[in-house]
Design a protein around this motif. Structure first.
Motif, mmCIF file in Angstrom:
data_model
loop_
_atom_site.group_PDB
_atom_site.id
_atom_site.type_symbol
_atom_site.label_atom_id
_atom_site.label_comp_id
_atom_site.label_asym_id
_atom_site.label_seq_id
_atom_site.Cartn_x
_atom_site.Cartn_y
_atom_site.Cartn_z
ATOM 1 N N LEU A 234 10.079 15.897 -1.352
ATOM 2 C CA LEU A 234 10.573 14.323 -1.051
ATOM 3 C C LEU A 234 9.909 13.649 -0.050
ATOM 4 N N THR A 235 9.580 14.273 1.010
ATOM 5 C CA THR A 235 9.092 13.523 2.028
ATOM 6 C C THR A 235 7.647 13.375 1.581
ATOM 7 N N LYS A 236 6.964 14.128 1.309
ATOM 8 C CA LYS A 236 5.477 13.934 0.523
ATOM 9 C C LYS A 236 5.591 12.795 -0.332
ATOM 10 N N SER A 237 6.500 12.758 -1.060
ATOM 11 C CA SER A 237 6.444 11.712 -2.096
ATOM 12 C C SER A 237 6.917 10.351 -1.400
ATOM 13 N N PHE A 238 7.748 10.257 -0.550
ATOM 14 C CA PHE A 238 7.980 8.859 0.145
ATOM 15 C C PHE A 238 6.374 8.443 0.899
ATOM 16 N N ILE A 239 5.773 9.464 1.460
ATOM 17 C CA ILE A 239 4.454 9.008 2.180
ATOM 18 C C ILE A 239 3.556 8.480 1.133
ATOM 19 N N ARG A 240 3.391 9.227 0.190
ATOM 20 C CA ARG A 240 2.438 8.888 -1.036
ATOM 21 C C ARG A 240 2.901 7.477 -1.577
ATOM 22 N N HIS A 241 4.016 7.146 -1.913
ATOM 23 C CA HIS A 241 4.403 5.952 -2.546
ATOM 24 C C HIS A 241 4.502 4.712 -1.293
ATOM 25 N N LEU A 242 4.687 5.132 -0.504
ATOM 26 C CA LEU A 242 4.785 4.235 0.848
ATOM 27 C C LEU A 242 3.087 3.524 1.201
ATOM 28 N N THR A 243 2.181 4.686 0.922
ATOM 29 C CA THR A 243 0.639 4.508 1.003
ATOM 30 C C THR A 243 0.340 3.423 0.063
ATOM 31 N N ASP A 244 0.754 3.806 -1.260
ATOM 32 C CA ASP A 244 0.381 3.076 -2.571
ATOM 33 C C ASP A 244 0.946 1.510 -2.434
ATOM 34 N N ARG A 245 2.199 1.326 -1.915
ATOM 35 C CA ARG A 245 2.776 0.218 -1.835
ATOM 36 C C ARG A 245 2.158 -0.699 -0.931
ATOM 37 N N VAL A 246 1.790 -0.284 0.240
ATOM 38 C CA VAL A 246 1.195 -0.938 1.246
ATOM 39 C C VAL A 246 -0.366 -1.424 0.889
ATOM 40 N N GLN A 247 -0.834 -0.177 0.303
ATOM 41 C CA GLN A 247 -2.320 -0.643 -0.085
ATOM 42 C C GLN A 247 -2.285 -1.750 -1.298
ATOM 43 N N ASP A 248 -1.275 -1.865 -2.191
ATOM 44 C CA ASP A 248 -1.209 -2.527 -3.192
ATOM 45 C C ASP A 248 -0.710 -4.131 -2.672
ATOM 46 N N LEU A 249 0.099 -4.414 -1.702
ATOM 47 C CA LEU A 249 0.239 -5.470 -0.864
ATOM 48 C C LEU A 249 -1.110 -6.165 -0.136
ATOM 49 N N ARG A 250 -1.703 -5.049 0.472
ATOM 50 C CA ARG A 250 -2.948 -5.706 0.763
ATOM 51 C C ARG A 250 -4.158 -6.258 0.104
ATOM 52 N N THR A 251 -4.099 -5.395 -1.172
ATOM 53 C CA THR A 251 -4.979 -5.726 -2.133
ATOM 54 C C THR A 251 -4.739 -7.175 -2.683
ATOM 55 N N GLU A 252 -3.172 -7.551 -2.965
ATOM 56 C CA GLU A 252 -2.687 -8.471 -3.283
ATOM 57 C C GLU A 252 -3.252 -9.604 -2.455
ATOM 58 N N ARG A 253 -3.180 -9.499 -1.231
ATOM 59 C CA ARG A 253 -3.136 -10.587 -0.211
ATOM 60 C C ARG A 253 -4.849 -10.696 -0.075
ATOM 61 N N THR A 254 -5.459 -9.824 -0.130
ATOM 62 C CA THR A 254 -7.039 -9.908 -0.125
ATOM 63 C C THR A 254 -7.334 -10.661 -1.281
ATOM 64 N N GLN A 255 -6.903 -10.484 -2.494
ATOM 65 C CA GLN A 255 -7.213 -11.267 -3.772
ATOM 66 C C GLN A 255 -6.955 -12.605 -3.447
ATOM 67 N N ARG A 256 -5.551 -13.101 -3.079
ATOM 68 C CA ARG A 256 -5.602 -14.347 -2.855
ATOM 69 C C ARG A 256 -6.422 -15.188 -1.681
ATOM 70 N N ASN A 257 -6.522 -14.172 -0.664
ATOM 71 C CA ASN A 257 -7.641 -14.894 0.281
ATOM 72 C C ASN A 257 -8.938 -15.160 -0.298
ATOM 73 N N LEU A 258 -9.295 -14.161 -1.287
ATOM 74 C CA LEU A 258 -10.557 -14.488 -1.824
ATOM 75 C C LEU A 258 -10.827 -15.813 -2.685
ATOM 76 N N GLU A 259 -9.637 -15.827 -3.463
ATOM 77 C CA GLU A 259 -9.686 -17.041 -4.582
ATOM 78 C C GLU A 259 -9.549 -18.272 -3.431
ATOM 79 N N PHE A 260 -8.893 -18.149 -2.463
ATOM 80 C CA PHE A 260 -8.807 -19.403 -1.438
ATOM 81 C C PHE A 260 -10.304 -19.597 -0.819
ATOM 82 N N VAL A 261 -10.820 -18.543 -0.379
ATOM 83 C CA VAL A 261 -12.192 -18.712 0.281
ATOM 84 C C VAL A 261 -13.126 -19.241 -1.051
ATOM 85 N N GLU A 262 -13.295 -18.564 -2.049
ATOM 86 C CA GLU A 262 -14.001 -19.050 -3.277
ATOM 87 C C GLU A 262 -13.805 -20.543 -3.399
ATOM 88 N N GLN A 263 -12.694 -21.091 -3.433
ATOM 89 C CA GLN A 263 -12.275 -22.500 -3.562
ATOM 90 C C GLN A 263 -12.924 -23.274 -2.671
#
Length: 413
Positions: A234-263
């Motif tokens: 259970l501890t390993k599962s929480f670490i794995r999904h925490l990593t995935d969630r933070v990475q998704d949030l960072r990717t989403e923010r980076t994508q928005r940042n890329l759209e802003f810079v391209e504009q």
């Protein structure tokens, strides 16, 4: 008898009367006496006279808690130590202009801005992470086949007698609350309900099994279950999904940042082309510039072209950095100490249940002792006004059978 002797007997107007044969405590209108006040000694006397009731309640509820503690399965806690990776200064774009930073635009390539290490415990307890963990498959100590935690929580089971006893004694308010929730109508519509009621139940259960703490620059994630292997998984599962969630949030923010810079890059490109067209048109109309006014116009147009060229180059560099940041994959959680199945069970939870049972019995016993003392005092002969107030309180809060029982017992004494 002389006048002096008479004066000694009668006294003057300033001297108090020698007394009328009535004790000072019995004079009406002189306030409350010492006997009317409730002191600490009175409270201790009530406790001493009813110590059998208090000790009996403590023994009963302490015994219930002790039996429940003996029937409880042993719990195991698995811990993992991780490093939360935050945004560093090297992630910022070196070409970011001071004017844009002053306006509050974070146009650098750092996709981790806004997701500092302090936000990781909150992300760990979000619905997305708990739902992902609940859908994982684990091995359980009391089940032969591995299954998802959603299926494990919602499997049909028969409650043990200690659980039933506690549900209708110490946990009675929560039992009533859960019963009222189950009575509420639930609309079965897969399109509108997400997650399902079964998944909601599993999410609440799995959220109560994980804890986080900060130790220096590290983050400790621990899970407590009734099986050592299950706790580690259970501890390993929480670490794995925490990593995935933070990475998704960072990717989403980076994508928005890329759209802003391209504009902004496209806008700077159009302004640069427009400034170059105005300068070229001016030079075509004025081949031989001799007047000061024309030279000023030419210099102004050249400065505009130079300014737009600097903005264009700045946004072009930031666009390249944002594209690189979007494609770059870096760890957001680094495991320093991986979770392992604990060899020894926890020892603090059984003691906690026993202490709670004893304290509950003590509180209930003292409440019963003071209620008994109040009822006995209410049957005594006292002032008419006090007696009237006591009778009103008895009618409001004390059942009739109880009043008759204690009143008859007091009269018999």
């Amino acid at each position: 008898m002389s006048a002096k002797s008479q004066k000694g007997h009668t006294g003057n107007g300033d001297d108090p009367p020698p007394g009328d044969g009535v004790p000072p405590a019995e004079h009406p209108g002189r306030g409350r006496t010492r006997e009317d006040e409730v002191s600490v000694l009175d409270i201790l006397l009530v406790i001493a006279r009813n110590r059998a009731i208090i000790l009996g309640c403590m023994v009963v509820f302490g015994g219930i808690a002790g039996l429940y503690t003996l029937s409880m399965s042993e719990t195991y806690t698995a811990e993992a130590t991780v490093i939360r990776e935050g945004q560093s200064a090297s992630d910022q774009v070196g070409g970011q202009s001071a004017a844009l930073r002053g306006l509050g635009f974070d146009v650098g390539g750092g996709g981790g801005g806004g997701l500092g290490p302090g936000s990781y415990p909150a992300i760990l307890n979000t619905r997305e992470v708990r739902l992902a963990v609940a859908r994982d498959t684990f091995s359980y100590p009391d089940v032969e086949e591995p299954m998802t935690y959603v299926d494990y929580v919602n499997r049909p089971t028969e409650p043990s007698w200690p659980d039933v006893l506690l549900d209708y004694t110490l946990w009675l308010p929560w039992t009533l609350r859960d019963a009222l929730r189950e009575m509420e109508p639930v609309e079965v519509d897969e399109k509108s309900i997400y997650p399902t009621p079964e998944e909601e139940r599993a999410m609440r259960a799995v959220g109560g099994k994980v804890e986080t703490s900060n130790e220096g620059g590290f983050m400790v994630i621990s899970a407590t279950t009734d099986g050592p292997e299950f706790s580690a998984e259970l501890t390993k599962s929480f670490i794995r999904h925490l990593t995935d969630r933070v990475q998704d949030l960072r990717t989403e923010r980076t994508q928005r940042n890329l759209e802003f810079v391209e504009q902004k890059y496209q806008e700077a490109k159009r302004k640069l082309e427009a400034a170059e067209d105005r300068l070229a048109s001016f030079l075509d109309r004025n081949q031989n510039i001799r007047s000061a006014e024309l030279r000023n116009q030419r210099d102004r147009l050249q400065r505009q072209v130079q300014h737009q060229l600097e903005l264009y180059n700045d946004w072009q560099g930031q666009l390249t950095q944002a594209e690189i940041e979007l494609q770059r994959s870096e760890p957001v959680v680094t495991t320093v100490e991986a979770p392992v199945p604990p060899s020894d069970p926890d020892s603090s939870r059984p003691q906690l249940f026993l202490i709670v049972g004893l304290l509950f019995g003590l509180f209930l016993g003292m409440a019963g002792a003071f209620v008994k003392a109040f009822l006995r005092y209410a049957t005594d002969e006292s002032d008419e006004e006090v007696q009237a107030k006591v009778e009103e309180l008895k009618r409001a809060f004390v059942p009739g059978k109880v009043r008759e029982r204690f009143g008859g017992a007091r009269k018999a004494e």
